[in-house]
Design an enzyme around this catalytic site. Structure first.
Site, PDB file in Angstrom:
ATOM      1  N   ARG A  66      42.548  46.354  31.673  1.00 24.73           N
ATOM      2  CA  ARG A  66      42.636  45.440  32.819  1.00 24.73           C
ATOM      3  C   ARG A  66      43.342  44.132  32.474  1.00 24.73           C
ATOM      4  O   ARG A  66      43.149  43.547  31.429  1.00 24.73           O
ATOM      5  CB  ARG A  66      41.226  45.122  33.312  1.00 24.73           C
ATOM      6  CG  ARG A  66      41.192  43.959  34.299  1.00 24.73           C
ATOM      7  CD  ARG A  66      39.885  43.799  34.971  1.00 24.73           C
ATOM      8  NE  ARG A  66      38.756  43.700  34.085  1.00 24.73           N
ATOM      9  CZ  ARG A  66      37.493  43.781  34.507  1.00 24.73           C
ATOM     10  NH1 ARG A  66      37.241  43.968  35.782  1.00 24.73           N
ATOM     11  NH2 ARG A  66      36.511  43.662  33.652  1.00 24.73           N
ATOM     12  N   ARG A  97      22.490  41.426  41.843  1.00 20.89           N
ATOM     13  CA  ARG A  97      22.506  42.152  40.573  1.00 20.89           C
ATOM     14  C   ARG A  97      21.097  42.377  40.033  1.00 20.89           C
ATOM     15  O   ARG A  97      20.943  42.959  38.966  1.00 20.89           O
ATOM     16  CB  ARG A  97      23.262  41.302  39.560  1.00 20.89           C
ATOM     17  CG  ARG A  97      24.618  41.849  39.199  1.00 20.89           C
ATOM     18  CD  ARG A  97      25.240  40.856  38.239  1.00 20.89           C
ATOM     19  NE  ARG A  97      26.211  41.476  37.420  1.00 20.89           N
ATOM     20  CZ  ARG A  97      27.512  41.487  37.669  1.00 20.89           C
ATOM     21  NH1 ARG A  97      27.972  40.920  38.764  1.00 20.89           N
ATOM     22  NH2 ARG A  97      28.343  42.054  36.845  1.00 20.89           N
ATOM     23  N   LYS A 115      35.113  47.190  41.990  1.00 21.69           N
ATOM     24  CA  LYS A 115      34.579  46.330  43.067  1.00 21.69           C
ATOM     25  C   LYS A 115      35.613  45.276  43.472  1.00 21.69           C
ATOM     26  O   LYS A 115      35.917  45.093  44.649  1.00 21.69           O
ATOM     27  CB  LYS A 115      33.285  45.614  42.608  1.00 21.69           C
ATOM     28  CG  LYS A 115      32.182  46.548  42.136  1.00 21.69           C
ATOM     29  CD  LYS A 115      30.930  45.784  41.720  1.00 21.69           C
ATOM     30  CE  LYS A 115      31.088  44.921  40.484  1.00 21.69           C
ATOM     31  NZ  LYS A 115      31.332  45.648  39.239  1.00 21.69           N
ATOM     32  N   ARG A 135      27.120  44.893  28.840  1.00 23.60           N
ATOM     33  CA  ARG A 135      27.164  44.843  30.316  1.00 23.60           C
ATOM     34  C   ARG A 135      26.704  46.169  30.931  1.00 23.60           C
ATOM     35  O   ARG A 135      26.024  46.187  31.955  1.00 23.60           O
ATOM     36  CB  ARG A 135      28.577  44.495  30.789  1.00 23.60           C
ATOM     37  CG  ARG A 135      28.870  43.001  30.653  1.00 23.60           C
ATOM     38  CD  ARG A 135      30.349  42.695  30.547  1.00 23.60           C
ATOM     39  NE  ARG A 135      31.117  43.066  31.702  1.00 23.60           N
ATOM     40  CZ  ARG A 135      32.458  43.171  31.707  1.00 23.60           C
ATOM     41  NH1 ARG A 135      33.136  42.918  30.605  1.00 23.60           N
ATOM     42  NH2 ARG A 135      33.094  43.489  32.802  1.00 23.60           N
ATOM     43  N   ARG A 176      40.361  39.127  30.536  1.00 26.28           N
ATOM     44  CA  ARG A 176      39.048  38.483  30.517  1.00 26.28           C
ATOM     45  C   ARG A 176      38.439  38.451  29.130  1.00 26.28           C
ATOM     46  O   ARG A 176      38.543  39.410  28.376  1.00 26.28           O
ATOM     47  CB  ARG A 176      38.112  39.207  31.497  1.00 26.28           C
ATOM     48  CG  ARG A 176      38.268  38.670  32.905  1.00 26.28           C
ATOM     49  CD  ARG A 176      37.566  39.474  33.938  1.00 26.28           C
ATOM     50  NE  ARG A 176      36.190  39.822  33.628  1.00 26.28           N
ATOM     51  CZ  ARG A 176      35.384  40.446  34.477  1.00 26.28           C
ATOM     52  NH1 ARG A 176      35.836  40.764  35.684  1.00 26.28           N
ATOM     53  NH2 ARG A 176      34.160  40.757  34.153  1.00 26.28           N
TER      54      ARG A 176
HETATM   55  P1  AP5 Z   1      37.967  45.971  38.812  1.00 25.99           P
HETATM   56  O1  AP5 Z   1      38.258  46.076  40.264  1.00 25.99           O
HETATM   57  O2  AP5 Z   1      38.350  44.756  38.097  1.00 25.99           O
HETATM   58  O3  AP5 Z   1      36.434  46.352  38.528  1.00 25.99           O
HETATM   59  P2  AP5 Z   1      35.099  45.548  38.844  1.00 25.99           P
HETATM   60  O4  AP5 Z   1      34.110  46.531  39.388  1.00 25.99           O
HETATM   61  O5  AP5 Z   1      35.395  44.327  39.656  1.00 25.99           O
HETATM   62  O6  AP5 Z   1      34.639  45.204  37.359  1.00 25.99           O
HETATM   63  P3  AP5 Z   1      34.107  43.838  36.714  1.00 25.99           P
HETATM   64  O7  AP5 Z   1      34.281  43.981  35.229  1.00 25.99           O
HETATM   65  O8  AP5 Z   1      34.710  42.667  37.389  1.00 25.99           O
HETATM   66  O9  AP5 Z   1      32.591  43.948  37.047  1.00 25.99           O
HETATM   67  P4  AP5 Z   1      31.463  43.121  36.442  1.00 25.99           P
HETATM   68  O10 AP5 Z   1      30.407  43.430  37.413  1.00 25.99           O
HETATM   69  O11 AP5 Z   1      31.161  43.443  35.025  1.00 25.99           O
HETATM   70  O12 AP5 Z   1      32.036  41.631  36.367  1.00 25.99           O
HETATM   71  P5  AP5 Z   1      31.789  40.346  37.247  1.00 25.99           P
HETATM   72  O13 AP5 Z   1      33.031  39.556  37.240  1.00 25.99           O
HETATM   73  O14 AP5 Z   1      31.140  40.703  38.528  1.00 25.99           O
HETATM   74  O15 AP5 Z   1      38.680  47.254  38.122  1.00 25.99           O
HETATM   75  C1  AP5 Z   1      38.706  47.390  36.720  1.00 25.99           C
HETATM   76  C2  AP5 Z   1      40.077  47.920  36.268  1.00 25.99           C
HETATM   77  O16 AP5 Z   1      40.225  49.262  36.715  1.00 25.99           O
HETATM   78  C3  AP5 Z   1      41.272  47.140  36.833  1.00 25.99           C
HETATM   79  O17 AP5 Z   1      42.258  47.050  35.845  1.00 25.99           O
HETATM   80  C4  AP5 Z   1      41.762  48.012  38.021  1.00 25.99           C
HETATM   81  O18 AP5 Z   1      43.153  47.897  38.216  1.00 25.99           O
HETATM   82  C5  AP5 Z   1      41.361  49.413  37.573  1.00 25.99           C
HETATM   83  N1  AP5 Z   1      40.925  50.254  38.678  1.00 25.99           N
HETATM   84  C6  AP5 Z   1      40.169  49.887  39.750  1.00 25.99           C
HETATM   85  N2  AP5 Z   1      39.924  50.955  40.545  1.00 25.99           N
HETATM   86  C7  AP5 Z   1      40.525  52.029  39.936  1.00 25.99           C
HETATM   87  C8  AP5 Z   1      40.630  53.418  40.270  1.00 25.99           C
HETATM   88  N3  AP5 Z   1      40.070  53.926  41.374  1.00 25.99           N
HETATM   89  N4  AP5 Z   1      41.331  54.219  39.424  1.00 25.99           N
HETATM   90  C9  AP5 Z   1      41.900  53.714  38.293  1.00 25.99           C
HETATM   91  N5  AP5 Z   1      41.850  52.408  37.934  1.00 25.99           N
HETATM   92  C10 AP5 Z   1      41.157  51.576  38.748  1.00 25.99           C
HETATM   93  O19 AP5 Z   1      30.688  39.576  36.370  1.00 25.99           O
HETATM   94  C11 AP5 Z   1      30.998  39.076  35.086  1.00 25.99           C
HETATM   95  C12 AP5 Z   1      29.763  38.425  34.484  1.00 25.99           C
HETATM   96  O20 AP5 Z   1      29.344  37.320  35.287  1.00 25.99           O
HETATM   97  C13 AP5 Z   1      28.517  39.305  34.366  1.00 25.99           C
HETATM   98  O21 AP5 Z   1      28.551  40.100  33.201  1.00 25.99           O
HETATM   99  C14 AP5 Z   1      27.408  38.245  34.330  1.00 25.99           C
HETATM  100  O22 AP5 Z   1      27.330  37.637  33.059  1.00 25.99           O
HETATM  101  C15 AP5 Z   1      27.919  37.185  35.308  1.00 25.99           C
HETATM  102  N6  AP5 Z   1      27.470  37.410  36.697  1.00 25.99           N
HETATM  103  C16 AP5 Z   1      28.254  37.723  37.768  1.00 25.99           C
HETATM  104  N7  AP5 Z   1      27.521  37.874  38.874  1.00 25.99           N
HETATM  105  C17 AP5 Z   1      26.235  37.655  38.512  1.00 25.99           C
HETATM  106  C18 AP5 Z   1      25.002  37.704  39.230  1.00 25.99           C
HETATM  107  N8  AP5 Z   1      24.955  38.010  40.546  1.00 25.99           N
HETATM  108  N9  AP5 Z   1      23.863  37.442  38.536  1.00 25.99           N
HETATM  109  C19 AP5 Z   1      23.885  37.137  37.218  1.00 25.99           C
HETATM  110  N10 AP5 Z   1      25.022  37.083  36.482  1.00 25.99           N
HETATM  111  C20 AP5 Z   1      26.195  37.344  37.122  1.00 25.99           C
HETATM  112 MG    MG Z   2      35.266  42.263  39.305  1.00 26.08          MG
END
Ligand code: AP5
Ligand code: MG
Length: 220
Positions: free
Chosen positions: A127, A88, A13, A172, A161
């Site tokens: 990552r 979410r 994402k 997660r 992270r």
């Molecule tokens: P990356 O692009 O970083 O993936 P991502 O989908 O952004 O993954 P996240 O881990 O950030 O998602 P998340 O939803 O768990 O975390 P968030 O920060 O939102 O890609 C991952 C890796 O793969 C990278 O190294 C990239 O280079 C590689 N890659 C990408 N595409 C690729 C491809 N096609 N092929 C190969 N490699 C690839 O949330 C974190 C925490 O915050 C949550 O757990 C929760 O506690 C809290 N939180 C956030 N939002 C909310 C909400 N709305 N409500 C409640 N709690 C929340």
């Molecule tokens: Mg992300």
């Protein structure tokens, strides 16, 4: 353009949101990045977020809804935005619709990026990102062009992270299945849900997202 990039942790994402932001000049709204900034600031919300994120759980709906409601009123969102990590829960999705309706706006599309668990864990465990500009990398799938130098800003400092541990990732993924995946039927019923195979390489996934945007969003 107003879109939601939807998918499990590690689906890509953030990677894709940054690319769309650059290409179309619409702003990426990552609730995860907002919470990580709060953690860094040491605020009360940040202290709570630190604990919740490390445990792989979700922050309270009311807090996240307020955060996004304030953010989308900022002038840089006038041209559009890419939501990354929000909504979410069904409650967050309903609140988003209500706040957009009050502004006379609506979502163009919700794009679900489908990636299997084995690949997600591999993506998350490799990552890292630039400490200077936040550009995202991966040990195998997207290394920096020059060793230890950010392609985008030239910084030599990188971070990993704190919630990318095996234990937190397992939690997660479970939270995604139990609390976040139920958002999909909500958008399916509204006929704005598009699904893509997110297992392809980064450029191919970008192409697939852009095709959907061409068909659904006002790109002028
Ligand atoms: P990356 O692009 O970083 O993936 P991502 O989908 O952004 O993954 P996240 O881990 O950030 O998602 P998340 O939803 O768990 O975390 P968030 O920060 O939102 O890609 C991952 C890796 O793969 C990278 O190294 C990239 O280079 C590689 N890659 C990408 N595409 C690729 C491809 N096609 N092929 C190969 N490699 C690839 O949330 C974190 C925490 O915050 C949550 O757990 C929760 O506690 C809290 N939180 C956030 N939002 C909310 C909400 N709305 N409500 C409640 N709690 C929340
Ligand atoms: Mg992300």
């Amino acid at each position: 353009m107003k879109l939601v990039l939807f998918g499990p942790p590690g689906a890509g994402k953030g990677t894709q949101a940054r690319r769309i932001q650059e290409e179309y000049g619409v702003v990426q709204l990552s609730t995860g990045d907002m919470l990580r900034a709060a953690v860094k600031s040491g605020s009360a919300i940040g202290q709570e977020a630190d604990r919740v994120m490390k445990a792989g759980q979700l922050m309270p709906d009311s807090m996240m809804i307020e955060m996004i409601a304030e953010r989308i009123l900022q002038p840089d969102c006038a041209k559009g935005f890419i939501l990354d990590g929000f909504p979410r829960t069904v409650k967050q999705a309903e609140a988003l619709d209500e706040m957009l309706e009050r502004l006379g706006k609506s979502l163009d599309c919700v794009i679900e990026m489908q990636v299997d668990d084995v690949e997600l864990i591999e993506r998350i465990s490799g990552r890292f990102s630039c400490a200077g500009c936040g550009a995202g990398y991966h040990d195998h799938f997207k290394p920096t062009r020059d060793i230890d130098i950010c392609d985008e800003c030239g910084s030599g400092e990188f971070t990993r992270r704190l919630d990318d541990t095996a234990e937190s990732v397992r939690a997660r993924l479970k939270v995604f299945r139990d609390q976040t995946a139920p958002v999909l039927p909500y958008y399916e019923a509204k006929k704005i849900l598009y699904r893509i195979d997110g297992m392809a390489d980064i450029d191919e996934v970008t192409r697939r997202i852009k095709n959907i945007l061409l068909a659904t969003a006002n790109l002028s």
